[in-house]
Design a protein around this motif. Structure first.
Motif, PDB file in Angstrom:
ATOM      1  N   ASN A  32      -1.834  -1.558   4.972  1.00 16.67           N
ATOM      2  CA  ASN A  32      -2.309  -3.316   5.473  1.00 16.67           C
ATOM      3  C   ASN A  32      -3.893  -2.448   5.496  1.00 16.67           C
ATOM      4  O   ASN A  32      -3.745  -3.965   5.355  1.00 16.67           O
ATOM      5  CB  ASN A  32      -1.362  -2.668   7.055  1.00 16.67           C
ATOM      6  N   ARG A  36      -4.410  -6.533   3.272  1.00 18.95           N
ATOM      7  CA  ARG A  36      -4.852  -7.189   3.764  1.00 18.95           C
ATOM      8  C   ARG A  36      -5.633  -7.872   4.209  1.00 18.95           C
ATOM      9  O   ARG A  36      -6.506  -9.384   3.801  1.00 18.95           O
ATOM     10  CB  ARG A  36      -3.871  -7.547   5.463  1.00 18.95           C
ATOM     11  N   VAL A  42      -2.379 -13.533   2.942  1.00 14.98           N
ATOM     12  CA  VAL A  42      -1.565 -13.106   2.181  1.00 14.98           C
ATOM     13  C   VAL A  42      -1.085 -13.880   1.287  1.00 14.98           C
ATOM     14  O   VAL A  42       0.121 -13.657   1.069  1.00 14.98           O
ATOM     15  CB  VAL A  42      -1.287 -11.700   2.580  1.00 14.98           C
ATOM     16  N   ARG A  47       1.827  -9.710  -1.218  1.00 23.75           N
ATOM     17  CA  ARG A  47       3.284  -8.928  -0.273  1.00 23.75           C
ATOM     18  C   ARG A  47       4.078  -8.065  -1.171  1.00 23.75           C
ATOM     19  O   ARG A  47       4.357  -7.102  -0.344  1.00 23.75           O
ATOM     20  CB  ARG A  47       3.266 -10.717   0.011  1.00 23.75           C
TER      21      ARG A  47
END
Length: 299
Positions: A32, A36, A42, A47
């Motif tokens: 993450n 991100r 994002v 994603r």
């Protein structure tokens, strides 16, 4: 060394489970953090990659726990048969969700970023897992293309009984109709030509891109596409009035602007025509009517 490590993990099942879960949480946090970053938004590609990584880590965790606890479970297999049957009945919905997720993945019905419609729900897929799919909801109606700001979580079991309609190709361009109902005295042919012309002018900047995108859909889907140029169709309403529907292949983000331009030009022209007809009626009513009761004078 591998056999020694396997025996050690099997002998220390609880400690091994804690290590596996901790490793899973650490790897999920790192993925993450890496994908991100510090960005507030994002994009679709990241994603999708984040969803794949998260699902892969869950699968590895389940496999690892199964390998650690498999010897212990084999010992008690016969004694817990009744318990497993009860467990299956109690987790029926979870099993259906996992089965629906496998069906969805095997069929390749959609992926993160696609627009789909499932039953009464419609939206963009923002996340998918073994148990559920998360949608960013779109407004109701097949010709609505604005987000409501709400998210919908659908269980995967829904895909076992409800068809999922993929609107991926219409995420950027869509066949959008603009409809208007005429009154008595309005010229339907002139109005239809005005609506076609106005829509073509409003979408002129994207016409070449629309042609290429329509060719891409035709090539990948293998189906014949309707014409992308604005086309008018005349029907009648329940009251017997003429209804004109003009459909064009428009950029999804520009649908509202183009529809507004078409409606403004059409309503303005119709209003002018009705005012002109009303003025002619008033002028005709104001003219004196000759008295037919008085006989003409004789010489």
């Amino acid at each position: 060394m591998f056999d020694v490590a396997t025996e050690w993990f099997s002998a220390h099942k609880l400690f091994s489970s804690v290590i596996l879960i901790a490793a899973y949480l650490l790897l999920r946090w790192m993925s993450n953090r890496f994908l991100r970053g510090e960005d507030e938004f994002v994009n679709e590609e990241r994603r999708r990659l984040l969803s794949y990584v998260r699902n892969g880590l869950v699968l590895l965790l389940v496999l690892g726990l199964a390998m650690v606890w498999a010897p212990a479970l084999r010992v008690f297999a016969l004694s817990i048969t009744a318990f497993l049957v009860a467990l299956v009945l109690a987790t029926k919905e979870l099993i259906l969700c996992v089965t629906g997720g496998l069906l969805r993945t095997a069929a390749g019905a959609f992926s993160v970023g696609d627009w789909i419609r499932v039953g009464q729900h419609r939206g963009e897929v923002v996340d998918q897992s073994f148990l559920s799919v998360t949608l960013q909801e779109l407004e109701a109606g097949p010709h609505s293309h604005e987000f409501t700001g709400r998210t919908i979580t659908l269980p995967n079991s829904l895909f076992l009984s409800t068809p999922a309609i993929n609107e991926h190709f219409y995420k950027r361009y869509v066949y959008h109709p603009v409809e208007i109902t005429l009154q008595e005295g309005d010229d339907p042919m002139a109005t239809a030509r005005l609506m076609e012309r106005t829509m073509a002018e409003a979408a002129a900047d994207s016409e070449e891109v629309a042609r290429r995108y329509a060719a891409l859909i035709r090539r990948e889907a293998g189906v014949a596409m309707p014409p992308i140029n604005p086309t008018a169709r005349l029907t009648t309403s329940a009251e017997g009035r003429t209804r004109i529907t003009v459909t064009g292949f428009l950029p999804t983000g520009e649908v509202d602007r183009i529809e507004k331009a078409v409606m403004e030009a059409t309503v303005t022209e119709l209003y002018r025509g009705r005012e002109a007809r009303a003025a002619q009626k008033l002028a005709a009513a104001a003219q004196p009517v000759p008295d037919r009761a008085t006989p003409p004078a004789t010489p």
